[in-house]
Design an enzyme around this catalytic site. Sequence first.
Site, PDB file in Angstrom:
ATOM      1  N   ALA A  27      29.980  73.584 -28.347  1.00 41.96           N
ATOM      2  CA  ALA A  27      30.510  74.025 -27.759  1.00 41.96           C
ATOM      3  C   ALA A  27      31.723  75.347 -29.088  1.00 41.96           C
ATOM      4  O   ALA A  27      32.917  75.351 -29.116  1.00 41.96           O
ATOM      5  CB  ALA A  27      32.050  73.005 -27.207  1.00 41.96           C
ATOM      6  N   GLY A  28      30.454  75.804 -29.167  1.00 38.28           N
ATOM      7  CA  GLY A  28      31.052  76.675 -29.938  1.00 38.28           C
ATOM      8  C   GLY A  28      30.875  78.367 -29.697  1.00 38.28           C
ATOM      9  O   GLY A  28      31.081  78.643 -28.667  1.00 38.28           O
ATOM     10  N   ASN A 120      22.113  73.279 -34.500  1.00 38.92           N
ATOM     11  CA  ASN A 120      21.462  72.765 -35.618  1.00 38.92           C
ATOM     12  C   ASN A 120      19.514  72.898 -34.782  1.00 38.92           C
ATOM     13  O   ASN A 120      19.852  71.962 -33.580  1.00 38.92           O
ATOM     14  CB  ASN A 120      21.545  71.457 -36.282  1.00 38.92           C
ATOM     15  CG  ASN A 120      22.050  70.643 -35.629  1.00 38.92           C
ATOM     16  OD1 ASN A 120      20.711  69.652 -35.467  1.00 38.92           O
ATOM     17  ND2 ASN A 120      22.970  70.353 -34.999  1.00 38.92           N
ATOM     18  N   CYS A 160       7.641  73.625 -23.951  1.00 36.42           N
ATOM     19  CA  CYS A 160       9.085  73.561 -24.277  1.00 36.42           C
ATOM     20  C   CYS A 160       9.359  73.684 -25.512  1.00 36.42           C
ATOM     21  O   CYS A 160       8.632  74.535 -26.152  1.00 36.42           O
ATOM     22  CB  CYS A 160       9.131  71.505 -25.046  1.00 36.42           C
ATOM     23  SG  CYS A 160       7.896  70.868 -26.179  1.00 36.42           S
ATOM     24  N   CYS A 175      33.686  77.931 -44.863  1.00 36.82           N
ATOM     25  CA  CYS A 175      34.408  77.190 -45.613  1.00 36.82           C
ATOM     26  C   CYS A 175      33.463  76.835 -46.306  1.00 36.82           C
ATOM     27  O   CYS A 175      34.085  76.717 -48.044  1.00 36.82           O
ATOM     28  CB  CYS A 175      35.109  75.235 -45.000  1.00 36.82           C
ATOM     29  SG  CYS A 175      33.776  75.143 -44.440  1.00 36.82           S
ATOM     30  N   CYS A 456       5.351  67.126 -25.560  1.00 39.03           N
ATOM     31  CA  CYS A 456       5.053  67.574 -24.526  1.00 39.03           C
ATOM     32  C   CYS A 456       3.993  67.071 -23.932  1.00 39.03           C
ATOM     33  O   CYS A 456       3.624  67.661 -22.745  1.00 39.03           O
ATOM     34  CB  CYS A 456       5.601  68.564 -24.143  1.00 39.03           C
ATOM     35  SG  CYS A 456       5.128  70.437 -24.010  1.00 39.03           S
TER      36      CYS A 456
END
Length: 695
Positions: A27-28, A120, A160, A175, A456
């Site tokens: 949700a960035g 990530n 994949c 930060c 895969c």
Amino acid sequence: MAAALRGVFPSTLQESVQNSKILVVGAGGIGCEILKNLVLSGFPDIEIIDLDTIDLSNLNRQFLFHREHVGKSKAQVARESALQFNPDVRIQAYHDSIMATEYGVNFFKKFDIVLNALDNRAARNHVNRMCLHAEVPLIESGTAGYNGQVELIKKGLTQCYECTPKAKQKTFPGCTIRNTPSEPIHCIVWAKHLFNQLFGESVEDEDISPDMADPEANETGEGEEKANDKKGQPKSIPETETGNVVRVNTRQWAKDSNYDAATLFNKFFYDDIKYLLSMSNLWKERKAPTPLKWDNVLVNQDNGEKEVTADASKEPTRQYHKVWSLAECANVFADCVKKLSTGFLKLGEGETLVWDKDDQPAMDFVAACANIRAYIFEIGRKSRFEVKSMAGNIIPAIATTNAITAGVVVLQTFKALQGELEKCKSVYMRLRQNPRQQLLVPEKFLTAPNPNCIVCSSEPAVHIRIDTKRMRIKDFRDEVLIKTLNMVNPDVVEPNKGIVVISSEEGETESNEEKLMSEMGIVDGVILKCDDFFQNYELDVIVIHFDSERDEALFEVASESNQIKQKGEETPLKESNGEKKSQTNEEYDEAAGPSTSKKSRVTEVVEDDDDLCLIEDDEDEATVEDKVVAATDKLTVSVKETTPIHRSNKRKPSSSFHDDITEIKDSDDDEEGPTESKRQRRISSKDVIEVINID
């Protein structure tokens, strides 16, 4: 919304949308845009998951969040904000890690499509594996600066996420840059931001002042101690009643101070550091920084070095490969402030300097400031040459890129819902038009799965070169299987002897952890059967023993047979000057890959939910070549950049500021940016390998 209105979508698509169930992972920057697009398009049932909380630096591009949301769950706030667009949508938010055991294969099977907007690589690998085993289409996306990428991942149809190797990723939360640097690159990023704050085109996201909105810093409950610390707080960063820092105009303050080097030095390296120390929660498990005053720099010893004299600091800026002493850094800082401020004050109203690594005062300023800050935080300092090579790779995340990329994601979702998977070709967004006048460049074909993929393929297997005489079983589990091969809870069996080497059951193989691999009969040629029940993933690990040097890594992954050569064996490579150069096996394999988009275009894409991303770009622009000759061994190193040089000179303000951030060269991590859609673009063995890492 759109799907509820007749005539907006074809009837088949309208029905598919209204009956669909979508999972958004992340949700960035991109995740916010995707959620907004889904809600406005009329998708009725959406679930979104994100472990992160909202940081102040997110607000410039994650528009579902506002100042009052800092420190809160991204997923929960995104849900609340999105429902204001369409209250009829069912949105379930999870403030959790997608890698938690609650979200297994059965969890993924309940969705029609999964949309990745991660930050990530480990999480991306995990979602990739889950979607493959659940046989659910996955749409991967990412951005880095003005570059973006969207691709479909479907078992048996496309490659994949792990079919191609990924370069190392580098992204940094704001930060970390402002409050808790731990690596030289953090200090270099901070120094570049300081240059822009004083002389260049700055944005709020690049504020270098201590960040009291840091959720970690706000977890403290000390009252009296904090109040006492405020007495020494610099006036330039006052605090509000809510504990947030009031951002002041650093440039105007510096101008009012007549760009006095001592005043600036004390503010950035003493007052601000003292203020950071007042955030005591930050230093419970970290080494606290040491404030540094201008008056003490030129007389104190530099970490045990001999006391610096005036002669010792003579012409330090010409010593490119020498790590400057603290006193030399201070002298360079003062000299650069004088030169840069003189040039800046000559500019017209609204004009700024543009940082460029090839402009000596600008580059020296960043090198000096980065090393002073590194000294304060007890981080290893770097030579000017090293700082230059790192500083040229930094670009910020761009909100517009996220928005366009998210739009393409939803368009691909429409195709996938209608069963038109063959039309979901990878799409790349570029800053400048290609020769066909395209900014959004689609692939011509879907990229087939890699038959040697360790995830895969029909029989996944990987060759790993290991010093079995030095590597312990515990390190094999943690460093190789979990961190490198991205397993969650691995089980390992040596089938020939029937020995359970590692078990996911707590305590079952605890006695093996301190044993060397060789002590358990795991030597050259042994094939280990590895299994992760949670990921429904099985892998054969073929062990190839080698004797590592004292400071050498104890293992190396080589997933293809042509990567399995003895360490030190080199492949000759002709350079443009006709001379041969040695190339490592890893470089050779990369270079041997396809070079055109007609084949498997491998570009690493990283979605940067954080503030910064380091990438390499392969745009069709004039190539600039810097040649660096090391006098010690007369080795010539060629570094190719693909973006125009911008000097620290006059610059007119404009509505677009892309010229400031198109300097993209080799990094990082690359890559893995918060999100990484990722593929690597391989070019011929005669060229420098470039990797586009996209956030």
